[in-house]
Design a protein around this motif. Structure first.
Motif, PDB file in Angstrom:
ATOM      1  N   ASN A 135       0.814  -1.224   0.000  1.00 46.03           N
ATOM      2  CA  ASN A 135       0.000   0.000   0.000  1.00 46.03           C
ATOM      3  C   ASN A 135       0.844   1.269   0.000  1.00 46.03           C
ATOM      4  OD1 ASN A 135       0.949   0.017   2.607  1.00 46.03           O
ATOM      5  ND2 ASN A 135      -1.062   0.139   3.588  1.00 46.03           N
ATOM      6  N   ASP A 136       2.153   1.135  -0.142  1.00 45.24           N
ATOM      7  CA  ASP A 136       3.020   2.314  -0.141  1.00 45.24           C
ATOM      8  C   ASP A 136       2.940   3.120  -1.432  1.00 45.24           C
ATOM      9  OD1 ASP A 136       3.861   1.947   2.425  1.00 45.24           O
ATOM     10  OD2 ASP A 136       5.737   0.958   1.911  1.00 45.24           O
ATOM     11  N   ALA A 137       2.142   2.644  -2.383  1.00 45.50           N
ATOM     12  CA  ALA A 137       1.891   3.427  -3.606  1.00 45.50           C
ATOM     13  C   ALA A 137       0.577   4.194  -3.518  1.00 45.50           C
ATOM     14  CB  ALA A 137       1.886   2.513  -4.824  1.00 45.50           C
ATOM     15  N   GLU A 138      -0.044   4.203  -2.350  1.00 41.57           N
ATOM     16  CA  GLU A 138      -1.251   5.001  -2.162  1.00 41.57           C
ATOM     17  C   GLU A 138      -0.879   6.487  -2.094  1.00 41.57           C
ATOM     18  OE1 GLU A 138      -4.273   2.098   0.338  1.00 41.57           O
ATOM     19  OE2 GLU A 138      -2.825   3.306   1.445  1.00 41.57           O
ATOM     20  N   GLN A 168       3.293  -9.652  -9.872  1.00 44.35           N
ATOM     21  CA  GLN A 168       3.629  -8.601 -10.833  1.00 44.35           C
ATOM     22  C   GLN A 168       4.024  -7.304 -10.132  1.00 44.35           C
ATOM     23  OE1 GLN A 168       4.029  -8.930 -14.190  1.00 44.35           O
ATOM     24  NE2 GLN A 168       3.752 -11.099 -13.636  1.00 44.35           N
ATOM     25  N   VAL A 169       3.431  -7.045  -8.974  1.00 39.73           N
ATOM     26  CA  VAL A 169       3.809  -5.871  -8.183  1.00 39.73           C
ATOM     27  C   VAL A 169       5.254  -6.028  -7.701  1.00 39.73           C
ATOM     28  CG1 VAL A 169       3.354  -4.570  -6.076  1.00 39.73           C
ATOM     29  CG2 VAL A 169       1.447  -5.369  -7.493  1.00 39.73           C
ATOM     30  N   THR A 170       5.579  -7.223  -7.214  1.00 39.91           N
ATOM     31  CA  THR A 170       6.947  -7.496  -6.746  1.00 39.91           C
ATOM     32  C   THR A 170       7.941  -7.304  -7.881  1.00 39.91           C
ATOM     33  OG1 THR A 170       6.113  -9.088  -5.119  1.00 39.91           O
ATOM     34  CG2 THR A 170       8.455  -9.195  -5.669  1.00 39.91           C
ATOM     35  N   ILE A 171       7.603  -7.793  -9.068  1.00 39.63           N
ATOM     36  CA  ILE A 171       8.498  -7.648 -10.218  1.00 39.63           C
ATOM     37  C   ILE A 171       8.709  -6.180 -10.555  1.00 39.63           C
ATOM     38  CG2 ILE A 171       8.667  -8.037 -12.710  1.00 39.63           C
ATOM     39  CD1 ILE A 171       7.253 -10.748 -12.233  1.00 39.63           C
ATOM     40  N   LYS A 172       7.627  -5.396 -10.528  1.00 44.71           N
ATOM     41  CA  LYS A 172       7.759  -3.967 -10.828  1.00 44.71           C
ATOM     42  C   LYS A 172       8.658  -3.268  -9.822  1.00 44.71           C
ATOM     43  CE  LYS A 172       3.558  -2.964 -13.447  1.00 44.71           C
ATOM     44  NZ  LYS A 172       2.410  -2.041 -13.607  1.00 44.71           N
ATOM     45  N   LEU A 173       8.487  -3.595  -8.542  1.00 43.56           N
ATOM     46  CA  LEU A 173       9.308  -2.971  -7.506  1.00 43.56           C
ATOM     47  C   LEU A 173      10.773  -3.386  -7.652  1.00 43.56           C
ATOM     48  CD1 LEU A 173       9.410  -1.210  -4.966  1.00 43.56           C
ATOM     49  CD2 LEU A 173       8.915  -3.265  -3.623  1.00 43.56           C
ATOM     50  N   LYS A 174      11.007  -4.646  -7.942  1.00 48.58           N
ATOM     51  CA  LYS A 174      12.384  -5.119  -8.133  1.00 48.58           C
ATOM     52  C   LYS A 174      13.021  -4.436  -9.341  1.00 48.58           C
ATOM     53  CE  LYS A 174      15.267  -9.247  -8.484  1.00 48.58           C
ATOM     54  NZ  LYS A 174      16.171  -8.654  -9.488  1.00 48.58           N
ATOM     55  N   ASN A 175      12.249  -4.231 -10.386  1.00 45.97           N
ATOM     56  CA  ASN A 175      12.781  -3.546 -11.573  1.00 45.97           C
ATOM     57  C   ASN A 175      13.226  -2.129 -11.233  1.00 45.97           C
ATOM     58  OD1 ASN A 175      12.379  -5.762 -13.216  1.00 45.97           O
ATOM     59  ND2 ASN A 175      10.391  -5.057 -14.000  1.00 45.97           N
ATOM     60  N   TYR A 199      -5.256  -3.312  -4.682  1.00 48.86           N
ATOM     61  CA  TYR A 199      -3.798  -3.246  -4.594  1.00 48.86           C
ATOM     62  C   TYR A 199      -3.139  -3.335  -5.970  1.00 48.86           C
ATOM     63  CZ  TYR A 199      -3.687  -3.595   0.522  1.00 48.86           C
ATOM     64  OH  TYR A 199      -3.815  -3.347   1.868  1.00 48.86           O
ATOM     65  N   ASN A 200      -3.614  -4.238  -6.802  1.00 46.28           N
ATOM     66  CA  ASN A 200      -3.023  -4.356  -8.134  1.00 46.28           C
ATOM     67  C   ASN A 200      -3.214  -3.078  -8.944  1.00 46.28           C
ATOM     68  OD1 ASN A 200      -1.702  -6.941  -8.586  1.00 46.28           O
ATOM     69  ND2 ASN A 200      -3.695  -7.892  -8.216  1.00 46.28           N
ATOM     70  N   ASP A 201      -4.370  -2.433  -8.784  1.00 46.30           N
ATOM     71  CA  ASP A 201      -4.646  -1.208  -9.526  1.00 46.30           C
ATOM     72  C   ASP A 201      -3.718  -0.057  -9.116  1.00 46.30           C
ATOM     73  OD1 ASP A 201      -6.622  -2.452 -10.944  1.00 46.30           O
ATOM     74  OD2 ASP A 201      -8.293  -1.567  -9.832  1.00 46.30           O
ATOM     75  N   LEU A 202      -3.205  -0.117  -7.893  1.00 47.86           N
ATOM     76  CA  LEU A 202      -2.270   0.921  -7.461  1.00 47.86           C
ATOM     77  C   LEU A 202      -1.028   0.976  -8.349  1.00 47.86           C
ATOM     78  CD1 LEU A 202      -2.223   0.540  -3.543  1.00 47.86           C
ATOM     79  CD2 LEU A 202      -3.287   2.380  -4.860  1.00 47.86           C
ATOM     80  N   TYR A 203      -0.720  -0.139  -9.013  1.00 46.55           N
ATOM     81  CA  TYR A 203       0.524  -0.243  -9.769  1.00 46.55           C
ATOM     82  C   TYR A 203       0.326  -0.132 -11.272  1.00 46.55           C
ATOM     83  CZ  TYR A 203       2.565  -1.114  -5.318  1.00 46.55           C
ATOM     84  OH  TYR A 203       2.987  -0.937  -4.017  1.00 46.55           O
ATOM     85  N   ASN A 204      -0.835   0.407 -11.668  1.00 48.13           N
ATOM     86  CA  ASN A 204      -0.986   0.795 -13.063  1.00 48.13           C
ATOM     87  C   ASN A 204       0.035   1.873 -13.387  1.00 48.13           C
ATOM     88  OD1 ASN A 204      -3.157  -0.938 -13.464  1.00 48.13           O
ATOM     89  ND2 ASN A 204      -4.687   0.611 -12.902  1.00 48.13           N
ATOM     90  N   ASN A 205       0.582   1.831 -14.561  1.00 50.18           N
ATOM     91  CA  ASN A 205       1.670   2.757 -14.909  1.00 50.18           C
ATOM     92  C   ASN A 205       1.263   4.218 -14.812  1.00 50.18           C
ATOM     93  OD1 ASN A 205       3.504   0.686 -15.390  1.00 50.18           O
ATOM     94  ND2 ASN A 205       2.917   0.481 -17.545  1.00 50.18           N
ATOM     95  N   GLU A 206      -0.042   4.504 -14.983  1.00 44.63           N
ATOM     96  CA  GLU A 206      -0.501   5.894 -14.944  1.00 44.63           C
ATOM     97  C   GLU A 206      -0.943   6.325 -13.549  1.00 44.63           C
ATOM     98  OE1 GLU A 206      -4.032   3.321 -16.146  1.00 44.63           O
ATOM     99  OE2 GLU A 206      -1.882   3.451 -16.611  1.00 44.63           O
ATOM    100  N   ASN A 207      -0.910   5.415 -12.579  1.00 48.49           N
ATOM    101  CA  ASN A 207      -1.338   5.769 -11.224  1.00 48.49           C
ATOM    102  C   ASN A 207      -0.339   6.728 -10.581  1.00 48.49           C
ATOM    103  OD1 ASN A 207      -3.042   5.457  -8.811  1.00 48.49           O
ATOM    104  ND2 ASN A 207      -1.211   4.475  -7.963  1.00 48.49           N
ATOM    105  N   GLU A 208      -0.831   7.879 -10.128  1.00 51.87           N
ATOM    106  CA  GLU A 208       0.060   8.917  -9.603  1.00 51.87           C
ATOM    107  C   GLU A 208       0.829   8.459  -8.367  1.00 51.87           C
ATOM    108  OE1 GLU A 208      -0.003  13.588  -8.082  1.00 51.87           O
ATOM    109  OE2 GLU A 208      -1.865  12.592  -8.699  1.00 51.87           O
ATOM    110  N   TRP A 259       1.945   5.485  -7.585  1.00 50.55           N
ATOM    111  CA  TRP A 259       3.064   4.638  -7.988  1.00 50.55           C
ATOM    112  C   TRP A 259       4.153   5.464  -8.678  1.00 50.55           C
ATOM    113  CZ3 TRP A 259       6.279   1.115  -7.283  1.00 50.55           C
ATOM    114  CH2 TRP A 259       6.940   0.398  -8.281  1.00 50.55           C
ATOM    115  N   ILE A 260       3.747   6.424  -9.483  1.00 44.48           N
ATOM    116  CA  ILE A 260       4.722   7.313 -10.134  1.00 44.48           C
ATOM    117  C   ILE A 260       5.530   8.071  -9.086  1.00 44.48           C
ATOM    118  CG2 ILE A 260       4.973   9.373 -11.580  1.00 44.48           C
ATOM    119  CD1 ILE A 260       2.486   8.404 -13.145  1.00 44.48           C
ATOM    120  N   ARG A 261       4.847   8.587  -8.066  1.00 49.35           N
ATOM    121  CA  ARG A 261       5.523   9.354  -7.023  1.00 49.35           C
ATOM    122  C   ARG A 261       6.378   8.447  -6.129  1.00 49.35           C
ATOM    123  NH1 ARG A 261       3.071  14.569  -6.833  1.00 49.35           N
ATOM    124  NH2 ARG A 261       3.946  14.986  -4.782  1.00 49.35           N
ATOM    125  N   ALA A 262       5.936   7.214  -5.933  1.00 51.06           N
ATOM    126  CA  ALA A 262       6.745   6.264  -5.159  1.00 51.06           C
ATOM    127  C   ALA A 262       8.050   5.971  -5.890  1.00 51.06           C
ATOM    128  CB  ALA A 262       5.967   4.978  -4.921  1.00 51.06           C
TER     129      ALA A 262
END
Length: 287
Positions: free
Chosen positions: A172-175, A266-273, A216-225, A227-230
């Motif tokens: 939830n740290d991308a909220e 997929q969230v874990t993969i994005k964070l690791k990337n 939670y998965n929706d938080l990591y959409n590429n356009e979600n602000e 996640w962008i700010r995180a």
């Protein structure tokens, strides 16, 4: 005559409503509130131990030298605003200083101060390495996201000259940054807090709506602000750490509702990337 009758009826109605509100408030505070009701304890935490931060990107911060009994344990905030023993600005010679950034998991919600992740890590390191000494500082603040944690570190945490910084990450740290409510009932009424949050859960259960895993998965959409700010915050933290010779580690905590199959791979993969992109060590705690 109609006006007088109407006024009497409205007066009676107001009195009945007021009595219902008073009774519900007393009932929640005396009967429902056993000191372990999560939402009520979080509400008390915000009221008793937090204040709005001077800088908007930090959201809120702890009030120094405050204490409260929350979720069955004593919580003491030190003079620097951390749930930690008092810390000298300059580390002791020969001591490796580790600073833990994070939310309520790092803060140690519901556990005594000696059982927080930071305290346990400090004891583990010092008991296993007789040739070195370690100091682990707990800067965790409940209901914060990565952007807030990094902003707080770059504003105040850097003053303590850590050798290692651990960004403890939860899904939830991308909220977005939570802002102070203008709802007077949410600020002051335990009954309103309890009923409104329970009603939200009831609606999701019986009337549909977005489920927790989809949220939670929706938080990591590429356009979600959020996640962008995180990601931007991680970039800032990485650049600062590299410039000061600080080792940075990102530790990913799993969401425990369902571990097998885990719905957030997929969230874990994005964070690791993101960690790999900035040359940051990544540790995944999923068993």
């Amino acid at each position: 005559m109609l006006t007088r009758t109407f006024l009497i009826k409205m007066t009676v109605l107001c009195l009945v409503i007021s009595m219902c509100l008073i009774v519900s408030e007393v009932f929640v505070r005396i009967v429902i509130d056993d000191g372990m009701e999560y939402n009520l304890e979080m509400w008390k935490y915000a009221r008793k131990l937090k204040r709005v931060a001077k800088h908007s990107d930090q959201g809120h911060q702890h009030i120094p030298d405050k204490s409260a009994f929350l979720m069955g344990v004593n919580v003491k905030i030190n003079s620097q605003g951390y749930r930690n023993k008092e810390i000298s600005i300059t580390p002791s010679q020969g001591v490796t200083r580790i600073m833990m950034l994070g939310d309520s998991l790092t803060f140690g919600w519901g556990v005594p101060s000696g059982e927080t992740v930071s305290s346990r890590l400090e004891n583990l390191l010092n008991n296993s390495r007789k040739d070195k000494s370690f100091e682990v500082i707990n800067t965790g603040i409940g209901n914060t996201n990565t952007e807030m944690q990094v902003a707080s570190f770059l504003d105040k945490g850097v003053l303590f000259s850590p050798d290692i910084v651990v960004l403890n990450y939860f899904i939830n740290d991308a909220e977005p940054i939570p802002r102070p409510t203008k709802n007077i009932f949410m600020k002051h009424s335990a009954a309103y807090v309890f009923i409104s949050l329970r009603w939200g859960s009831f609606k999701r259960l019986f009337f549909g709506g977005e489920q927790w895993f989809q949220y939670y998965n929706d938080l990591y959409n590429n356009e979600n602000e959020g996640w962008i700010r995180a990601k931007d915050a991680i970039s800032k933290l990485s650049k600062y750490s590299h410039s000061k010779g600080i080792k940075l580690i990102i530790v990913n905590y799993p969401e425990l509702h369902q571990l097998t199959p885990y719905p957030f791979d997929q969230v874990t993969i994005k964070l690791k990337n993101v960690a790999d992109e900035h040359g940051v060590q990544f540790v995944d705690l999923l068993p």
